[in-house]
Design a protein around this motif. Structure first.
Motif, PDB file in Angstrom:
ATOM      1  N   TYR A  62      -6.649 -11.129  20.637  1.00 49.98           N
ATOM      2  CA  TYR A  62      -5.468 -10.423  20.138  1.00 49.98           C
ATOM      3  C   TYR A  62      -4.452 -10.494  21.259  1.00 49.98           C
ATOM      4  CZ  TYR A  62      -8.469  -8.565  16.478  1.00 49.98           C
ATOM      5  OH  TYR A  62      -9.317  -8.444  15.408  1.00 49.98           O
ATOM      6  N   TRP A  63      -3.303 -11.113  20.960  1.00 50.94           N
ATOM      7  CA  TRP A  63      -2.326 -11.360  22.014  1.00 50.94           C
ATOM      8  C   TRP A  63      -0.910 -11.182  21.507  1.00 50.94           C
ATOM      9  CZ3 TRP A  63       0.124 -16.413  23.605  1.00 50.94           C
ATOM     10  CH2 TRP A  63       0.424 -17.213  22.491  1.00 50.94           C
ATOM     11  N   TYR A  64       0.010 -11.151  22.463  1.00 55.23           N
ATOM     12  CA  TYR A  64       1.440 -11.068  22.171  1.00 55.23           C
ATOM     13  C   TYR A  64       2.063 -12.245  22.914  1.00 55.23           C
ATOM     14  CZ  TYR A  64       6.089  -8.983  21.726  1.00 55.23           C
ATOM     15  OH  TYR A  64       7.406  -8.744  21.402  1.00 55.23           O
ATOM     16  N   PRO A  65       2.638 -13.212  22.181  1.00 56.77           N
ATOM     17  CA  PRO A  65       3.116 -14.462  22.798  1.00 56.77           C
ATOM     18  C   PRO A  65       4.104 -14.289  23.957  1.00 56.77           C
ATOM     19  CG  PRO A  65       3.140 -14.637  20.410  1.00 56.77           C
ATOM     20  CD  PRO A  65       2.816 -13.203  20.732  1.00 56.77           C
ATOM     21  N   LYS A  66       4.882 -13.205  23.976  1.00 54.11           N
ATOM     22  CA  LYS A  66       5.863 -13.027  25.049  1.00 54.11           C
ATOM     23  C   LYS A  66       5.253 -12.387  26.293  1.00 54.11           C
ATOM     24  CE  LYS A  66       9.801 -12.629  21.957  1.00 54.11           C
ATOM     25  NZ  LYS A  66      10.644 -11.692  21.221  1.00 54.11           N
ATOM     26  N   CYS A  67       3.984 -12.024  26.213  1.00 56.04           N
ATOM     27  CA  CYS A  67       3.295 -11.354  27.316  1.00 56.04           C
ATOM     28  C   CYS A  67       2.701 -12.387  28.270  1.00 56.04           C
ATOM     29  CB  CYS A  67       2.199 -10.451  26.742  1.00 56.04           C
ATOM     30  SG  CYS A  67       0.997  -9.863  27.925  1.00 56.04           S
ATOM     31  N   GLY A  68       3.104 -12.343  29.532  1.00 52.02           N
ATOM     32  CA  GLY A  68       2.627 -13.292  30.535  1.00 52.02           C
ATOM     33  C   GLY A  68       1.120 -13.230  30.737  1.00 52.02           C
ATOM     34  N   THR A  69       0.567 -12.023  30.737  1.00 51.88           N
ATOM     35  CA  THR A  69      -0.880 -11.852  30.907  1.00 51.88           C
ATOM     36  C   THR A  69      -1.626 -12.514  29.756  1.00 51.88           C
ATOM     37  OG1 THR A  69      -0.427  -9.738  31.992  1.00 51.88           O
ATOM     38  CG2 THR A  69      -2.696 -10.130  31.310  1.00 51.88           C
ATOM     39  N   CYS A  70      -1.101 -12.356  28.551  1.00 48.67           N
ATOM     40  CA  CYS A  70      -1.710 -12.979  27.370  1.00 48.67           C
ATOM     41  C   CYS A  70      -1.672 -14.502  27.482  1.00 48.67           C
ATOM     42  CB  CYS A  70      -0.981 -12.551  26.096  1.00 48.67           C
ATOM     43  SG  CYS A  70      -1.173 -10.806  25.695  1.00 48.67           S
ATOM     44  N   ARG A  71      -0.532 -15.020  27.925  1.00 47.43           N
ATOM     45  CA  ARG A  71      -0.405 -16.475  28.071  1.00 47.43           C
ATOM     46  C   ARG A  71      -1.391 -17.001  29.117  1.00 47.43           C
ATOM     47  NH1 ARG A  71       5.316 -15.377  27.651  1.00 47.43           N
ATOM     48  NH2 ARG A  71       5.517 -15.750  29.873  1.00 47.43           N
ATOM     49  N   ASN A  72      -1.584 -16.230  30.195  1.00 45.90           N
ATOM     50  CA  ASN A  72      -2.549 -16.621  31.226  1.00 45.90           C
ATOM     51  C   ASN A  72      -3.966 -16.648  30.668  1.00 45.90           C
ATOM     52  OD1 ASN A  72      -0.561 -16.897  33.139  1.00 45.90           O
ATOM     53  ND2 ASN A  72      -0.855 -14.865  34.008  1.00 45.90           N
ATOM     54  N   ALA A  73      -4.307 -15.663  29.855  1.00 43.51           N
ATOM     55  CA  ALA A  73      -5.643 -15.602  29.253  1.00 43.51           C
ATOM     56  C   ALA A  73      -5.847 -16.803  28.332  1.00 43.51           C
ATOM     57  CB  ALA A  73      -5.814 -14.301  28.474  1.00 43.51           C
ATOM     58  N   LYS A  74      -4.826 -17.107  27.544  1.00 39.62           N
ATOM     59  CA  LYS A  74      -4.898 -18.234  26.605  1.00 39.62           C
ATOM     60  C   LYS A  74      -5.067 -19.552  27.377  1.00 39.62           C
ATOM     61  CE  LYS A  74      -2.461 -19.654  22.436  1.00 39.62           C
ATOM     62  NZ  LYS A  74      -1.647 -20.835  22.663  1.00 39.62           N
ATOM     63  N   LYS A  75      -4.301 -19.700  28.460  1.00 39.94           N
ATOM     64  CA  LYS A  75      -4.411 -20.903  29.305  1.00 39.94           C
ATOM     65  C   LYS A  75      -5.817 -21.033  29.875  1.00 39.94           C
ATOM     66  CE  LYS A  75       0.220 -21.233  31.081  1.00 39.94           C
ATOM     67  NZ  LYS A  75       1.029 -20.604  32.096  1.00 39.94           N
TER      68      LYS A  75
END
Length: 118
Positions: free
Chosen positions: A6-19
């Motif tokens: 569960y993520w929010y695309p504009k969230c840097g932490t979320c993007r890091n987790a996805k990466k």
């Protein structure tokens, strides 16, 4: 093993987790936490599986948290009430939340992801 994040695309932490998940070739389904907020029942399951205290699921640094004076509301709230608050607005939820149905992580710390999902 497939993971739901569960993520929010504009969230840097979320993007890091996805990466991190992509870099480690881990199958996952990304769910937009605001457009498709988990239900109260789903949140209760996540809290139970995580072993974390329910307050850890709140995005305490978020604007919504402050606007709704959640700090005060959470003082005497039951787990059920907390899950209701979280289900009412995806912006109240600390993100990302990753789960495979058995394990749950809240937020992103590389070492925690390595230990749990690696």
């Amino acid at each position: 093993m497939s993971i739901t994040i569960y993520w929010y695309p504009k969230c840097g932490t979320c993007r890091n987790a996805k990466k991190w998940l992509e870099a480690n070739n881990i199958d996952f389904e990304a769910v937009h936490i605001v457009e498709d907020t988990p239900s109260k029942e789903e949140i209760l399951k996540l809290i139970e599986k995580s072993g974390l205290e329910p307050k850890k699921f709140f995005n305490t640094s978020g604007k919504k948290y402050r606007e709704l004076n959640m700090k005060e509301k959470l003082k005497d709230a039951t787990v059920e009430e907390m899950a209701e608050y979280l289900a009412s607005d995806g912006m109240l939820i600390k993100r990302p939340i990753a789960t495979n149905g058995d394990k749950v992580t809240v937020g992103f710390k590389e070492d925690e992801y390595e230990a749990t999902w690696g």
